[in-house]
Motif scaffolding. Sequence first.
Motif, PDB file in Angstrom:
ATOM      1  N   ILE A  48       0.863  -1.178   0.000  1.00  0.00           N
ATOM      2  CA  ILE A  48       0.000   0.000   0.000  1.00  0.00           C
ATOM      3  C   ILE A  48       0.897   1.224   0.000  1.00  0.00           C
ATOM      4  O   ILE A  48       1.779   1.349   0.846  1.00  0.00           O
ATOM      5  N   ARG A  60     -11.063  -4.677  -9.659  1.00  0.00           N
ATOM      6  CA  ARG A  60     -11.963  -3.700  -9.040  1.00  0.00           C
ATOM      7  C   ARG A  60     -12.844  -4.436  -8.042  1.00  0.00           C
ATOM      8  O   ARG A  60     -13.442  -5.453  -8.366  1.00  0.00           O
ATOM      9  N   ASP A  99     -16.030  -3.783  -5.521  1.00  0.00           N
ATOM     10  CA  ASP A  99     -17.101  -2.886  -5.089  1.00  0.00           C
ATOM     11  C   ASP A  99     -17.256  -2.974  -3.579  1.00  0.00           C
ATOM     12  O   ASP A  99     -17.016  -4.010  -2.970  1.00  0.00           O
ATOM     13  N   SER A 159     -16.096   1.979  -5.142  1.00  0.00           N
ATOM     14  CA  SER A 159     -15.282   0.814  -5.456  1.00  0.00           C
ATOM     15  C   SER A 159     -13.798   1.121  -5.271  1.00  0.00           C
ATOM     16  O   SER A 159     -13.376   2.267  -5.272  1.00  0.00           O
ATOM     17  N   ARG A 160     -13.029   0.091  -5.087  1.00  0.00           N
ATOM     18  CA  ARG A 160     -11.580   0.199  -4.928  1.00  0.00           C
ATOM     19  C   ARG A 160     -10.908  -0.474  -6.114  1.00  0.00           C
ATOM     20  O   ARG A 160     -11.387  -1.498  -6.596  1.00  0.00           O
ATOM     21  N   GLU A 161      -9.806   0.085  -6.553  1.00  0.00           N
ATOM     22  CA  GLU A 161      -9.057  -0.511  -7.652  1.00  0.00           C
ATOM     23  C   GLU A 161      -7.702  -0.988  -7.146  1.00  0.00           C
ATOM     24  O   GLU A 161      -7.035  -0.292  -6.374  1.00  0.00           O
ATOM     25  N   TYR A 162      -7.332  -2.169  -7.561  1.00  0.00           N
ATOM     26  CA  TYR A 162      -6.076  -2.788  -7.167  1.00  0.00           C
ATOM     27  C   TYR A 162      -5.350  -3.254  -8.413  1.00  0.00           C
ATOM     28  O   TYR A 162      -5.971  -3.506  -9.445  1.00  0.00           O
ATOM     29  N   ALA A 167      -1.869  -1.284  -4.049  1.00  0.00           N
ATOM     30  CA  ALA A 167      -2.965  -0.327  -3.877  1.00  0.00           C
ATOM     31  C   ALA A 167      -2.393   1.016  -3.442  1.00  0.00           C
ATOM     32  O   ALA A 167      -1.357   1.086  -2.796  1.00  0.00           O
ATOM     33  N   GLN A 168      -3.113   2.067  -3.816  1.00  0.00           N
ATOM     34  CA  GLN A 168      -2.741   3.413  -3.398  1.00  0.00           C
ATOM     35  C   GLN A 168      -3.844   3.950  -2.504  1.00  0.00           C
ATOM     36  O   GLN A 168      -5.030   3.735  -2.781  1.00  0.00           O
ATOM     37  N   THR A 169      -3.459   4.635  -1.412  1.00  0.00           N
ATOM     38  CA  THR A 169      -4.464   5.191  -0.516  1.00  0.00           C
ATOM     39  C   THR A 169      -5.329   6.188  -1.274  1.00  0.00           C
ATOM     40  O   THR A 169      -4.888   6.801  -2.247  1.00  0.00           O
ATOM     41  N   MET A 170      -6.539   6.348  -0.816  1.00  0.00           N
ATOM     42  CA  MET A 170      -7.477   7.247  -1.486  1.00  0.00           C
ATOM     43  C   MET A 170      -7.107   8.711  -1.284  1.00  0.00           C
ATOM     44  O   MET A 170      -7.284   9.528  -2.153  1.00  0.00           O
TER      45      MET A 170
END
Length: 69
Positions: free
Chosen positions: A9, A30, A32, A37-40, A58-61
């Motif tokens: 991360i 992706r 949900d 949703s989160r993308e990895y 993953a990158q933090t939002m």
Amino acid sequence: MTRPAVGIIVALAEEYDAVRLMLSNEKQHRADGPGGSREYLLGEIASTRKGAHQVVLAQTMAMGNNSAA
């Protein structure tokens, strides 16, 4: 690809790009969930002992280095 064994991360786009350069066999994923949703990014990093490590990136939002602290 098997399930990832390593999760990375990162907080900054530059960090994401640096790790992504080490990945092979990339695949977008992706998931949900609540709040959107989160993308990895799934991929492999070569092992010095043979084979490869299965990795999820993953990158933090939140943007900036404060979220890394």
